[in-house]
Design a protein around this motif. Sequence first.
Motif, PDB file in Angstrom:
ATOM      1  N   GLU A  80      -3.957   4.877  -1.621  1.00  0.00           N
ATOM      2  CA  GLU A  80      -4.473   4.290  -2.827  1.00  0.00           C
ATOM      3  C   GLU A  80      -5.881   4.188  -2.784  1.00  0.00           C
ATOM      4  O   GLU A  80      -6.710   4.455  -3.853  1.00  0.00           O
ATOM      5  CB  GLU A  80      -3.995   2.768  -2.804  1.00  0.00           C
ATOM      6  CG  GLU A  80      -2.403   2.946  -3.007  1.00  0.00           C
ATOM      7  CD  GLU A  80      -1.812   1.261  -3.133  1.00  0.00           C
ATOM      8  OE1 GLU A  80      -2.748   0.477  -3.138  1.00  0.00           O
ATOM      9  OE2 GLU A  80      -0.550   1.102  -3.402  1.00  0.00           O
ATOM     10  N   GLU A  81      -6.707   4.088  -1.471  1.00  0.00           N
ATOM     11  CA  GLU A  81      -8.158   4.013  -1.406  1.00  0.00           C
ATOM     12  C   GLU A  81      -8.594   5.602  -1.608  1.00  0.00           C
ATOM     13  O   GLU A  81      -8.024   6.419  -0.532  1.00  0.00           O
ATOM     14  CB  GLU A  81      -8.706   3.337  -0.217  1.00  0.00           C
ATOM     15  CG  GLU A  81      -8.195   1.881  -0.288  1.00  0.00           C
ATOM     16  CD  GLU A  81      -8.418   0.995   1.034  1.00  0.00           C
ATOM     17  OE1 GLU A  81      -9.396   1.507   1.787  1.00  0.00           O
ATOM     18  OE2 GLU A  81      -7.855  -0.070   1.214  1.00  0.00           O
ATOM     19  N   ASN A  82      -9.751   5.689  -2.038  1.00  0.00           N
ATOM     20  CA  ASN A  82     -10.297   7.042  -2.349  1.00  0.00           C
ATOM     21  C   ASN A  82     -10.817   7.786  -1.160  1.00  0.00           C
ATOM     22  O   ASN A  82     -10.823   9.067  -0.780  1.00  0.00           O
ATOM     23  CB  ASN A  82     -11.530   7.155  -3.152  1.00  0.00           C
ATOM     24  CG  ASN A  82     -12.602   6.385  -2.790  1.00  0.00           C
ATOM     25  OD1 ASN A  82     -12.750   5.770  -1.800  1.00  0.00           O
ATOM     26  ND2 ASN A  82     -13.610   6.613  -3.872  1.00  0.00           N
ATOM     27  N   GLU A 117       7.000   4.513  -4.774  1.00  0.00           N
ATOM     28  CA  GLU A 117       5.949   3.581  -3.931  1.00  0.00           C
ATOM     29  C   GLU A 117       6.307   3.903  -2.418  1.00  0.00           C
ATOM     30  O   GLU A 117       6.524   2.925  -1.692  1.00  0.00           O
ATOM     31  CB  GLU A 117       6.369   2.315  -4.475  1.00  0.00           C
ATOM     32  CG  GLU A 117       5.864   1.841  -5.745  1.00  0.00           C
ATOM     33  CD  GLU A 117       6.004   0.387  -6.207  1.00  0.00           C
ATOM     34  OE1 GLU A 117       6.119  -0.293  -5.334  1.00  0.00           O
ATOM     35  OE2 GLU A 117       6.167   0.155  -7.374  1.00  0.00           O
ATOM     36  N   TYR A 166       0.918  -1.142   0.076  1.00  0.00           N
ATOM     37  CA  TYR A 166       0.037  -0.047   0.189  1.00  0.00           C
ATOM     38  C   TYR A 166       0.883   1.467   0.020  1.00  0.00           C
ATOM     39  O   TYR A 166       1.633   1.361   0.674  1.00  0.00           O
ATOM     40  CB  TYR A 166      -0.867   0.034   1.179  1.00  0.00           C
ATOM     41  CG  TYR A 166      -1.846   1.086   1.307  1.00  0.00           C
ATOM     42  CD1 TYR A 166      -3.099   0.834   0.772  1.00  0.00           C
ATOM     43  CD2 TYR A 166      -1.892   2.149   1.864  1.00  0.00           C
ATOM     44  CE1 TYR A 166      -4.123   1.642   0.431  1.00  0.00           C
ATOM     45  CE2 TYR A 166      -2.694   3.257   1.944  1.00  0.00           C
ATOM     46  CZ  TYR A 166      -4.012   3.036   1.236  1.00  0.00           C
ATOM     47  OH  TYR A 166      -4.884   3.714   1.150  1.00  0.00           O
ATOM     48  N   THR A 167       0.410   2.074  -0.749  1.00  0.00           N
ATOM     49  CA  THR A 167       1.491   3.464  -1.026  1.00  0.00           C
ATOM     50  C   THR A 167       0.702   4.622  -0.556  1.00  0.00           C
ATOM     51  O   THR A 167      -0.752   4.743  -0.919  1.00  0.00           O
ATOM     52  CB  THR A 167       2.055   3.525  -2.146  1.00  0.00           C
ATOM     53  OG1 THR A 167       0.975   3.509  -3.457  1.00  0.00           O
ATOM     54  CG2 THR A 167       3.012   2.370  -2.699  1.00  0.00           C
ATOM     55  N   THR A 168       1.197   5.737  -0.330  1.00  0.00           N
ATOM     56  CA  THR A 168       0.563   7.019  -0.158  1.00  0.00           C
ATOM     57  C   THR A 168       1.379   8.054  -0.753  1.00  0.00           C
ATOM     58  O   THR A 168       2.713   8.172  -0.694  1.00  0.00           O
ATOM     59  CB  THR A 168       0.877   7.268   1.535  1.00  0.00           C
ATOM     60  OG1 THR A 168       0.141   6.155   2.406  1.00  0.00           O
ATOM     61  CG2 THR A 168       0.308   8.558   1.912  1.00  0.00           C
ATOM     62  N   HIS A 169       0.725   9.015  -1.442  1.00  0.00           N
ATOM     63  CA  HIS A 169       1.386   9.773  -2.195  1.00  0.00           C
ATOM     64  C   HIS A 169       1.316  11.219  -1.247  1.00  0.00           C
ATOM     65  O   HIS A 169       0.388  11.601  -0.695  1.00  0.00           O
ATOM     66  CB  HIS A 169       0.575  10.469  -3.240  1.00  0.00           C
ATOM     67  CG  HIS A 169       1.275  11.591  -4.166  1.00  0.00           C
ATOM     68  ND1 HIS A 169       2.097  11.393  -4.937  1.00  0.00           N
ATOM     69  CD2 HIS A 169       0.443  12.778  -4.349  1.00  0.00           C
ATOM     70  CE1 HIS A 169       2.456  12.429  -5.468  1.00  0.00           C
ATOM     71  NE2 HIS A 169       1.459  13.388  -4.900  1.00  0.00           N
ATOM     72  N   ARG A 206       5.536   4.213   1.253  1.00  0.00           N
ATOM     73  CA  ARG A 206       4.786   3.522   2.336  1.00  0.00           C
ATOM     74  C   ARG A 206       4.883   4.116   3.395  1.00  0.00           C
ATOM     75  O   ARG A 206       6.030   4.305   4.246  1.00  0.00           O
ATOM     76  CB  ARG A 206       5.197   1.990   2.580  1.00  0.00           C
ATOM     77  CG  ARG A 206       4.849   1.134   1.512  1.00  0.00           C
ATOM     78  CD  ARG A 206       5.776  -0.175   1.300  1.00  0.00           C
ATOM     79  NE  ARG A 206       5.601  -0.959   0.138  1.00  0.00           N
ATOM     80  CZ  ARG A 206       6.169  -0.580  -1.228  1.00  0.00           C
ATOM     81  NH1 ARG A 206       6.562   0.603  -1.499  1.00  0.00           N
ATOM     82  NH2 ARG A 206       5.893  -1.544  -2.179  1.00  0.00           N
TER      83      ARG A 206
END
Length: 133
Positions: A102-104, A71, A3-6, A73
């Motif tokens: 990644e989830e809205n 990517e 799972y990645t975070t921007h 995390r």
Amino acid sequence: MGYTTHVVGEFAIEPPLTWSEFKDSEFAPDNVENSYTPSLTLRTNEQPVEKEDGVFLHRTATALVMREIDEYRERGLVAEVQRAIDSFPGHTFSGRLECEGEENTDIWRVIVRNGRAQRIEPRIVWPDEVDTT
């Protein structure tokens, strides 16, 4: 792959850090050796200064910014921001980091309030409902 975070944004530093204050810091760009740790780095400015002996670079750090990490995390981002704040007493950090997973519905911010890094999550309210809080 996980799972990645921007993350985008920055924390301005006032007054700017002097070279002697940040040269040995883990957040100094010249000291970053690992591709993932720390995930934050100092943005530095260099100004040439003419002296009798020649031209010297006056180097300061004006902001704490997210490094470009593929990517990313998010693990302990808030704690890392706090560690940076604690590393430089007498300086104020202002601004924020905008984080989106990644989830809205995974959106949040890291802010600094009274010298403490905090994770802030949005509150969603439907326009036709009365907010009772």
